[in-house]
Enzyme design. Structure first.
Site, PDB file in Angstrom:
ATOM      1  N   ALA A   1      10.291  68.063  39.564  1.00 33.14           N
ATOM      2  CA  ALA A   1       9.053  68.804  39.336  1.00 33.14           C
ATOM      3  C   ALA A   1       8.038  68.458  40.419  1.00 33.14           C
ATOM      4  CB  ALA A   1       8.491  68.464  37.961  1.00 33.14           C
TER       5      ALA A   1
ATOM      6  N   GLY B   1      13.671  68.102  36.983  1.00 33.74           N
ATOM      7  CA  GLY B   1      13.693  69.552  36.892  1.00 33.74           C
ATOM      8  C   GLY B   1      14.738  70.177  37.792  1.00 33.74           C
TER       9      GLY B   1
ATOM     10  N   GLU C   1      12.924  61.080  34.419  1.00 32.80           N
ATOM     11  CA  GLU C   1      11.602  61.234  33.807  1.00 32.80           C
ATOM     12  C   GLU C   1      11.148  60.005  33.029  1.00 32.80           C
ATOM     13  OE1 GLU C   1      13.027  65.439  34.473  1.00 32.80           O
ATOM     14  OE2 GLU C   1      13.921  63.537  33.851  1.00 32.80           O
TER      15      GLU C   1
END
Length: 678
Positions: free
Chosen positions: A66, A105, A128
Site C-alpha cells: 500500500a 496490498g 502488515e
C-alpha cells in the site's frame, strides 16, 4: 500500447493483454495506480479479442504494498476492493507476474488473479502486522484458502516474506519463470488458454484450508500458546489470528466483514499509530541535517578493531559477515587468542543452527587478521577503538593512531559515555574522528549511535552512517554529551530506580512494573545480567552505595548466580533475601523512612525523568529530532515498539502536560521543550 494513465499502460502480444504498472520506486498502490488498474480491467472486460491478461510491473519490484503516505487521509481514486473485484470477475484468465517483492496490498492484488508466476528471486508476504495492522484487502481470507490456515497464521503474524521456491511448494505461485518474466508469463497464459483451465477464484476454493473450524481449533490454540511470549503486548497478531479463524469458519463475505472490523479497530488504535511512527522514524533517522545526501562517501574496504573483548569481537563480526576484512589488535596474546576463539565459536554456533554453512564460517574467519601490533592498522580505511571506558588510555591510543593511520582513515571510538571531542583533540586530525557507539552484543543489537564531534568532517559522519547501514545497523546521529542519547536518558531512569528501592519498593517490584509496560527486562534484571561488578574494585570500594555493598558481599549478578536475584542452574530467578536486607540496612543508615510505593508511582518516576531528559537533549541539539530518540530506545534499550518510543509515548499516550505536572511534583526542573512540544 495504450496509456491508461501516467503509471499504467496496456498493450497486446497477440491475443494476450499485458497490463504494466510503472510507478517508481516500488509501484505502491497509490490512487494513480488503482485508477490505472481500474481503467485497464474495465477496458479489457469488453475486448473480445483478448484471451488472457498478464499483470506485470516495471522497475525493480512488483507491487510492494500500500501507499502508506495515504494512511489517515481522505480516500481518493478507485478503491482497492473495486480493482480486486474487477480482476476476479475478468471473463478471461488473469496471470500476475511477480518479481522483487509482492508485499501486503501487492500480494492481496496478486491473490485476485487466477494464476500467479514469479521469478526465482521474488519474495511474497503480508507484513502488515509489523505496522500494527492486518491485511485489509482480503489477505486474511484468501491466503489461508491457498496455503492453508496453519501457514497463513504463521505468515500473517510474523509478517516475514516467503521466497519464490517456498511459495511454489506452498501453492502460492503456480510456476517459477526462468529468463524474461513477461515473456514467461505470456507463455504461461497461452498454456492456460490452450488447456482450457478454469477461472478459479481463490475466494471460492476452501479445499486447501486444511480442515474445518472444529478440526483446526487445536492448531490455533497451540499456535497462541507457542507464541504467547513473542506476541505479549501486541494487539495485531491476535487480530490476524481471529481473521484466519473466520476464514476457516465462515463464508468468504462474512469473513471479509470480520477482517474489515478488525482492521478498522487496529487502524484507529494507538498501537498501529506507534508502529507506523517507528516505520517512518527509522527512515528519517538516516537523514543528516546539513549534509547533502548525494555527497561522495569515503571508501571502507578494510577495518581495524582495537580490542578483542566482548565489544571488539562483536564489532568485528559485523564487518566480517558482510565481506569486509578486519584486522583486530590486542595487547596480550592470550586476550587476542581468546577473542578470536569467541568469534569462531559464535560463527560455528550459527552454522550448527543452519543459518549458514561451515564453509561460510571459514570464509568469514579467513577475512580476520589478528595482531599485537597497532602499526598493522596503517592501511585500514576505518579504525574502531573498542577498549574499556578510560579517557586517558583512549587519548593515548588515538595519539598513536594519529602517527600510524593513513591520511583519510576514519578514526572511530566505541565509547558509551566519554567526550568524543576530547578524544579527537589528542590527534592532529580531529576532522577524521567520530563516535560509533555499538550496543552489546554488538553482532546482534541493531542500534548504532554515531556521535558527531565539533570538528567531525561531513564526509566522515556520512560514511560512518552509511557503514552502519551496510553492516545491518540502524544509525542515529548524536551530539557530544555525557552518555549521548540513550545512556544519558538511561541514567535518569536508573537514578530513580535506585531511589525507589531505598524508599520502599523492592527491586522485583520495579522490574515487574517496567516489564509489564513492555520492556524485556527491568533495571535490576539488567544489572544482574551485565554484572554488578563492572567498574567496581574491591581495593577501592568504600561501601558508599548499595552496589558497593552487594559486591562486597559477593553478589555479582548472573555470573555467579547471586545479585538482586538468586539464580538456579537454568537461570530462573527469585528475589534475593540477602540483597533485600542490604538495601534495608543501607536505607536505615541513611535515615530513609520506607513506605508502600504503588505501581503507578514506580512507572512515573522511572519514565517521566527519561522523557524530560529527552526533551533537554532536543533543547541542546544533541539529537536531530524527537523520533531519533524513539529509534534509539526501541533498538538499543527494548522500549516496546507498540508504544512508539519515549517521545511518541509522551506526546500521544501519557501526555506532556501530565508528565510535566508529575515532574514538578517530584521537584524536578522541567524542560521548556517538554511543555512546548517536540
Amino acid at each position: 500500447m495504450t496509456a491508461i494513465n501516467s503509471v499504467v499502460d496496456l498493450r497486446k502480444d497477440g491475443d494476450i493483454a499485458i497490463v504494466t504498472i510503472d510507478s517508481p520506486p516500488v509501484n505502491a498502490l497509490s490512487a494513480d495506480v488503482r485508477d490505472g488498474l481500474d481503467g485497464a480491467f474495465k477496458a479489457l472486460a469488453t475486448d473480445a479479442s483478448v484471451k488472457a491478461v498478464v499483470l506485470v510491473c516495471a522497475g525493480r519490484t512488483f507491487i510492494a504494498g500500500a501507499d502508506i503516505s495515504e494512511f489517515g487521509k481522505p480516500p481518493r481514486g478507485a478503491s482497492l476492493h473495486g480493482v480486486q473485484d474487477a480482476m476476479e470477475a475478468s471473463p478471461v484468465p488473469v496471470v500476475a507476474a511477480i518479481h522483487g517483492t509482492a508485499l501486503g496490498g501487492g500480494l492481496e492484488v496478486a491473490l485476485c488473479a487466477h494464476y500467479r508466476v514469479a521469478d526465482a528471486k521474488a519474495r511474497l508476504g503480508l507484513p502488515e502486522v509489523k505496522l500494527g495492522l492486518l491485511p485489509g484487502a482480503g489477505g486474511t481470507q484468501r491466503l489461508p484458502r491457498i496455503v492453508g490456515a496453519a501457514k497463513a497464521v504463521q505468515m500473517t503474524t510474523s509478517g516475514d516474506p516467503m521466497p519464490a521456491k517456498a511459495a511454489l511448494a506452498a501453492g502460492l505461485v503456480d510456476a517459477i519463470v526462468e529468463g524474461d518474466l513477461t515473456e514467461g508469463a505470456v507463455a504461461f497464459a497461452r498454456k492456460v488458454v490452450a488447456e482450457g483451465r478454469p477461472l478459479t477464484k481463490v475466494r471460492d476454493d476452501s479445499s486447501r484450508l486444511g480442515g474445518d473450524a472444529a478440526s483446526l481449533a487445536p492448531m490455533f490454540a497451540e499456535f497462541r500458546k507457542a507464541n504467547a511470549r513473542k506476541f505479549a503486548g501486541f494487539e495485531a497478531p491476535e487480530a490476524n489470528i481471529k481473521c484466519i479463524e473466520a476464514a476457516v469458519a465462515l463464508p468468504f463475505e462474512e469473513g471479509m466483514r470480520v477482517e474489515r472490523s478488525e482492521f478498522m479497530k487496529l487502524m484507529g488504535g494507538l498501537q498501529s499509530a506507534a508502529q507506523r511512527h517507528v516505520f517512518f522514524a527509522e527512515r528519517q533517522a538516516a537523514k543528516i541535517d546539513g549534509l547533502d545526501p548525494k555527497a561522495a562517501l569515503l571508501p571502507v574496504k578494510s577495518v581495524g578493531i582495537i580490542g578483542a573483548g566482548t565489544m571488539g569481537g562483536g564489532i568485528a563480526m559485523n564487518f566480517l559477515s558482510v565481506g569486509i576484512p578486519v584486522t583486530i589488535v590486542e595487547t596480550k596474546q592470550e586476550a587476542l587468542d581468546k577473542g578470536v576463539a569467541v568469534i569462531r565459536r559464535n560463527y560455528e554456533n550459527s552454522a550448527k543452527k543452519g543459518r549458514f554453512s561451515m564453509e561460510e564460517v571459514e570464509a568469514r574467519m579467513g577475512r580476520l587478521t589478528s595482531t599485537l601490533a597497532l602499526e598493522d592498522l596503517k592501511d585500514a580505511d576505518m579504525i574502531v577503538e573498542a577498549i574499556f571506558e578510560n579517557m586517558e588510555i583512549k587519548k593515548q591510543i588515538f595519539g598513536r593512531l594519529d602517527t600510524i593511520a593513513k591520511p583519510g582513515a576514519i578514526l572511530a571510538s566505541n565509547t558509551s559515555y566519554l567526550n568524543v571531542d576530547e578524544i579527537a583533540a589528542s590527534t592532529s586530525r580531529p576532522e577524521s574522528v567520530v563516535g560509533m557507539h555499538f550496543f552489546s552484543p554488538a553482532n546482534v543489537m541493531k542500534l548504532l549511535e554515531v556521535v558527531r564531534g565539533a570538528k567531525t568532517a561531513p564526509e566522515v559522519l556520512a560514511t560512518a552512517m552509511a557503514t552502519g547501514k551496510a553492516i545491518g545497523k540502524i544509525g542515529v546521529v548524536s551530539g557530544v554529551c555525557h552518555g549521548f542519547i540513550g545512556n544519558r536518558m538511561l541514567g535518569k531512569r536508573q537514578e530513580q530506580a535506585n531511589k525507589l528501592i531505598l524508599e520502599g519498593a523492592r527491586p522485583s517490584d520495579v522490574d515487574r512494573v517496567l516489564t509489564d509496560f513492555g520492556f524485556p527486562m527491568g533495571p535490576f534484571q539488567m544489572s544482574d545480567l551485565a554484572g554488578l561488578d563492572i567498574g567496581w574494585s574491591a581495593e577501592t570500594s568504600k561501601g558508599l552505595t548499595v552496589r558497593d555493598r552487594l559486591c562486597e558481599a559477593g553478589l555479582r549478578g548472573q555470573k555467579n548466580g547471586k545479585g538482586f536475584y538468586d539464580y538456579d542452574a537454568e537461570r530462573n530467578r527469585t528475589p534475593s533475601p540477602v540483597a533485600e536486607q542490604i538495601i534495608l540496612d543501607y536505607a536505615a543508615e541513611q535515615g530513609i523512612n520506607r513506605r508502600e510505593i504503588g505501581d503507578e508511582e514506580i512507572l512515573e518516576r522511572c519514565l517521566y525523568p527519561m522523557v524530560n531528559e529527552g526533551a533537554k537533549i532536543l533543547d541542546e541539539g544533541m539529537a536531530q529530532r524527537a523520533s531519533d530518540i524513539d529509534i534509539v530506545w526501541i533498538n538499543g534499550y527494548g522500549w516496546p515498539v507498540y508504544r512508539g518510543g519515549p517521545m511518541f509515548w509522551a506526546e500521544n499516550d501519557a501526555g506532556r502536560e501530565k508528565i510535566a505536572a508529575g515532574l514538578e511534583r517530584m521537584g524536578m526542573d522541567v524542560s521548556p521543550r517538554l511543555k512546548a512540544g517536540f
